[in-house]
Design an enzyme around this catalytic site. Structure first.
Site, PDB file in Angstrom:
ATOM      1  N   ASP A  53      50.437  55.841  71.439  1.00 40.07           N
ATOM      2  CA  ASP A  53      50.902  56.857  72.384  1.00 40.07           C
ATOM      3  C   ASP A  53      50.523  58.209  71.788  1.00 40.07           C
ATOM      4  O   ASP A  53      51.070  58.604  70.749  1.00 40.07           O
ATOM      5  CB  ASP A  53      52.429  56.724  72.551  1.00 40.07           C
ATOM      6  CG  ASP A  53      52.993  57.792  73.477  1.00 40.07           C
ATOM      7  OD1 ASP A  53      52.253  58.727  73.856  1.00 40.07           O
ATOM      8  OD2 ASP A  53      54.191  57.686  73.808  1.00 40.07           O
ATOM      9  N   TYR A 142      47.244  69.052  85.789  1.00 38.98           N
ATOM     10  CA  TYR A 142      46.083  68.413  85.163  1.00 38.98           C
ATOM     11  C   TYR A 142      45.058  69.474  84.741  1.00 38.98           C
ATOM     12  O   TYR A 142      44.603  69.505  83.592  1.00 38.98           O
ATOM     13  CB  TYR A 142      45.476  67.434  86.167  1.00 38.98           C
ATOM     14  CG  TYR A 142      44.219  66.731  85.730  1.00 38.98           C
ATOM     15  CD1 TYR A 142      44.212  65.848  84.651  1.00 38.98           C
ATOM     16  CD2 TYR A 142      43.021  66.917  86.424  1.00 38.98           C
ATOM     17  CE1 TYR A 142      43.052  65.175  84.282  1.00 38.98           C
ATOM     18  CE2 TYR A 142      41.864  66.244  86.067  1.00 38.98           C
ATOM     19  CZ  TYR A 142      41.888  65.375  84.992  1.00 38.98           C
ATOM     20  OH  TYR A 142      40.745  64.708  84.634  1.00 38.98           O
TER      21      TYR A 142
HETATM   22  N1  LIG Z   1      37.647  59.390  86.256  1.00 40.14           N
HETATM   23  C1  LIG Z   1      37.254  60.620  86.615  1.00 40.14           C
HETATM   24  O1  LIG Z   1      36.764  60.823  87.717  1.00 40.14           O
HETATM   25  C2  LIG Z   1      37.380  61.747  85.638  1.00 40.14           C
HETATM   26  C3  LIG Z   1      36.900  63.017  86.018  1.00 40.14           C
HETATM   27  C4  LIG Z   1      37.030  64.060  85.132  1.00 40.14           C
HETATM   28  C5  LIG Z   1      37.581  63.848  83.872  1.00 40.14           C
HETATM   29  N2  LIG Z   1      38.032  62.610  83.527  1.00 40.14           N
HETATM   30  C6  LIG Z   1      38.660  62.454  82.215  1.00 40.14           C
HETATM   31  O2  LIG Z   1      38.123  61.313  81.553  1.00 40.14           O
HETATM   32  C7  LIG Z   1      39.161  60.716  80.761  1.00 40.14           C
HETATM   33  C8  LIG Z   1      39.293  59.253  81.102  1.00 40.14           C
HETATM   34  O3  LIG Z   1      39.599  59.138  82.475  1.00 40.14           O
HETATM   35  P1  LIG Z   1      39.725  57.729  83.200  1.00 40.14           P
HETATM   36  O4  LIG Z   1      39.100  57.865  84.532  1.00 40.14           O
HETATM   37  O5  LIG Z   1      39.299  56.657  82.291  1.00 40.14           O
HETATM   38  O6  LIG Z   1      41.299  57.688  83.425  1.00 40.14           O
HETATM   39  P2  LIG Z   1      42.280  56.411  83.460  1.00 40.14           P
HETATM   40  O7  LIG Z   1      43.537  56.862  84.086  1.00 40.14           O
HETATM   41  O8  LIG Z   1      41.540  55.243  84.019  1.00 40.14           O
HETATM   42  O9  LIG Z   1      42.510  56.154  81.901  1.00 40.14           O
HETATM   43  C9  LIG Z   1      43.333  56.979  81.111  1.00 40.14           C
HETATM   44  C10 LIG Z   1      43.925  56.116  80.043  1.00 40.14           C
HETATM   45  O10 LIG Z   1      44.832  56.909  79.270  1.00 40.14           O
HETATM   46  C11 LIG Z   1      45.913  56.101  78.932  1.00 40.14           C
HETATM   47  N3  LIG Z   1      47.100  56.887  78.588  1.00 40.14           N
HETATM   48  C12 LIG Z   1      47.967  57.504  79.431  1.00 40.14           C
HETATM   49  N4  LIG Z   1      48.962  58.068  78.730  1.00 40.14           N
HETATM   50  C13 LIG Z   1      48.720  57.799  77.421  1.00 40.14           C
HETATM   51  C14 LIG Z   1      49.385  58.117  76.209  1.00 40.14           C
HETATM   52  N5  LIG Z   1      50.544  58.811  76.203  1.00 40.14           N
HETATM   53  N6  LIG Z   1      48.843  57.699  75.049  1.00 40.14           N
HETATM   54  C15 LIG Z   1      47.685  56.984  75.034  1.00 40.14           C
HETATM   55  N7  LIG Z   1      47.008  56.637  76.139  1.00 40.14           N
HETATM   56  C16 LIG Z   1      47.521  57.053  77.329  1.00 40.14           C
HETATM   57  C17 LIG Z   1      46.160  55.224  80.151  1.00 40.14           C
HETATM   58  O11 LIG Z   1      46.905  54.058  79.819  1.00 40.14           O
HETATM   59  C18 LIG Z   1      44.736  54.936  80.600  1.00 40.14           C
HETATM   60  O12 LIG Z   1      44.257  53.701  80.086  1.00 40.14           O
HETATM   61  C19 LIG Z   1      40.437  61.511  81.025  1.00 40.14           C
HETATM   62  O13 LIG Z   1      40.621  62.429  79.966  1.00 40.14           O
HETATM   63  C20 LIG Z   1      40.147  62.215  82.322  1.00 40.14           C
HETATM   64  O14 LIG Z   1      40.871  63.404  82.404  1.00 40.14           O
HETATM   65  C21 LIG Z   1      37.945  61.554  84.386  1.00 40.14           C
END
Ligand SMILES: NC(=O)c1ccc[n+]([C@@H]2O[C@H](COP(=O)([O-])OP(=O)(O)OC[C@H]3O[C@@H](n4cnc5c(N)ncnc54)[C@H](O)[C@@H]3O)[C@@H](O)[C@H]2O)c1
Length: 324
Positions: A53, A142
């Site tokens: 976490d 966010y």
């Molecule tokens: N998917 C998109 O379109 C997109 C666009 C811009 C930026 N991003 C960034 O890319 C990164 C990954 O995004 P994603 O699409 O894989 O999101 P996702 O929601 O699929 O994955 C995020 C992960 O973070 C984990 N998480 C949440 N709280 C947590 C905590 N307290 N400690 C540890 N882990 C924790 C969740 O369990 C999840 O597996 C993020 O930082 C997101 O902001 C994603």
């Protein structure tokens, strides 16, 4: 010695694909997440997995001490749409989590840390094409926490020499269930199109935001992590691929899924977030400094994505069920 990478938030949409690419490029990769280890179909059994976490600073430092990563890919976050439901928790995970990771990188002298920022750092009122350095006035928790992450990373680089690198991802599209982002309508056109033959998008047809196919997004992260620091003139980079309207995505989906019916019913809350984002990104700094260029445009993505989604739904019919 093999370079060891640790990924936070590794069980998410980006993390699982990133791990596969890092492994293929010969890195020793460790995954970590607050969520349990994904099943063997999603994550290779050889990848060590750690419960973490990121809001717990002691646990972050203890894991970094145990794993001793050379590079950290810090992905753990709560995304935009979900973030507006739980803004306090989003602050804790995205802001405190990021400072905890940066502190552990500083103390344990991690060589490089790669951060995933987003187009949600931008706010309304910007020109149609947005360069890297514009006023950052996001309207979501966010976005606020991702601006802070970029600034903290920049500070840790200048103040402590922590080699922080970040991309601002557009909305990412891949053949996996997304984590509650506001760009999810784009993927649902494909997944609901395949499984149901219809989809009602939660935005207006003229909604235009920057999007990217996941393989390009993953390659951007890995290429940036491998760039020589001397070539980088900044810490955070816009990256872009294509910027279709929602209507154009629907037309592209229709070329690959015969008879699909995509309609539009704009949801005011998510539409307001979409309208606050830029329409087109200028990514010339990324192109010049570390050779960034996307492989996929909208048509190429549709061609690659639809058969993948079909195959996944055949194996697991409930995979893309969603309630929003
Ligand atoms: N998917 C998109 O379109 C997109 C666009 C811009 C930026 N991003 C960034 O890319 C990164 C990954 O995004 P994603 O699409 O894989 O999101 P996702 O929601 O699929 O994955 C995020 C992960 O973070 C984990 N998480 C949440 N709280 C947590 C905590 N307290 N400690 C540890 N882990 C924790 C969740 O369990 C999840 O597996 C993020 O930082 C997101 O902001 C994603």
């Amino acid at each position: 010695m093999t370079t060891r990478c640790l990924v936070t938030g590794a069980g998410g949409q980006v993390g699982l694909d990133l791990i596969r690419v890092l492994q293929a490029r010969g890195y020793d990769v460790h995954g970590s997440d607050i969520a349990p280890r994904p099943d063997a179909a999603q994550l290779d059994a050889s990848v060590p997995w750690h419960a973490l976490d990121v809001t717990d600073a002691d646990s972050v430092e203890a894991l970094f001490t145990k794993v001793r990563p050379h590079r950290v890919f810090h992905l753990a976050a709560i995304l935009s749409a979900r973030g507006e439901e739980v803004p306090q928790r989003t602050y804790d995970v995205n802001q405190n989590g990021t400072v905890n990771v940066l502190e552990a990188c500083r103390k344990l002298e991690v060589e490089r840390v790669i951060f995933t920022s987003t187009i949600a750092v931008f706010g309304p009122g910007l020109p149609a094409t947005v360069v890297d350095d514009v006023p950052l006035q996001p309207t979501t928790m966010y976005g606020v926490t991702k601006v802070a992450g970029e600034l903290l990373g920049d500070y840790y680089w200048r103040r402590f020499g922590v080699d922080f690198r970040a991309v601002r991802f557009p909305g990412l599209i891949s053949a996996s269930l997304p984590g509650g982002g506001t760009s999810d309508y784009a993927l649902f056109m494909y997944t609901d199109g395949v499984r149901l033959g219809h989809y009602e998008a939660f935005c207006r047809p003229d909604t235009r935001i920057p999007l990217m196919y996941m393989p390009d997004g993953i390659r951007a992260l890995v290429d940036l992590s491998e760039a020589s620091r001397g070539a980088l003139r900044r810490c955070t980079y816009n990256i872009a691929a294509f910027s279709p309207t929602a209507e154009e995505i629907a037309q592209s989906v229709a070329t690959a899924i015969a008879g699909v019916n995509i309609t539009f019913a704009s949801d005011p809350r998510r539409q307001a977030i979409l309208d606050s984002w830029p329409r087109v990104l200028d990514d010339s700094n990324a192109r010049n400094d570390w050779g960034w260029a996307p492989d996929y445009d909208l048509g190429a993505m549709t061609e690659d994505l639809v058969p993948k989604i079909r195959a996944l739904i055949e194996q697991n019919p409930g995979l893309f069920d969603h309630d929003h």
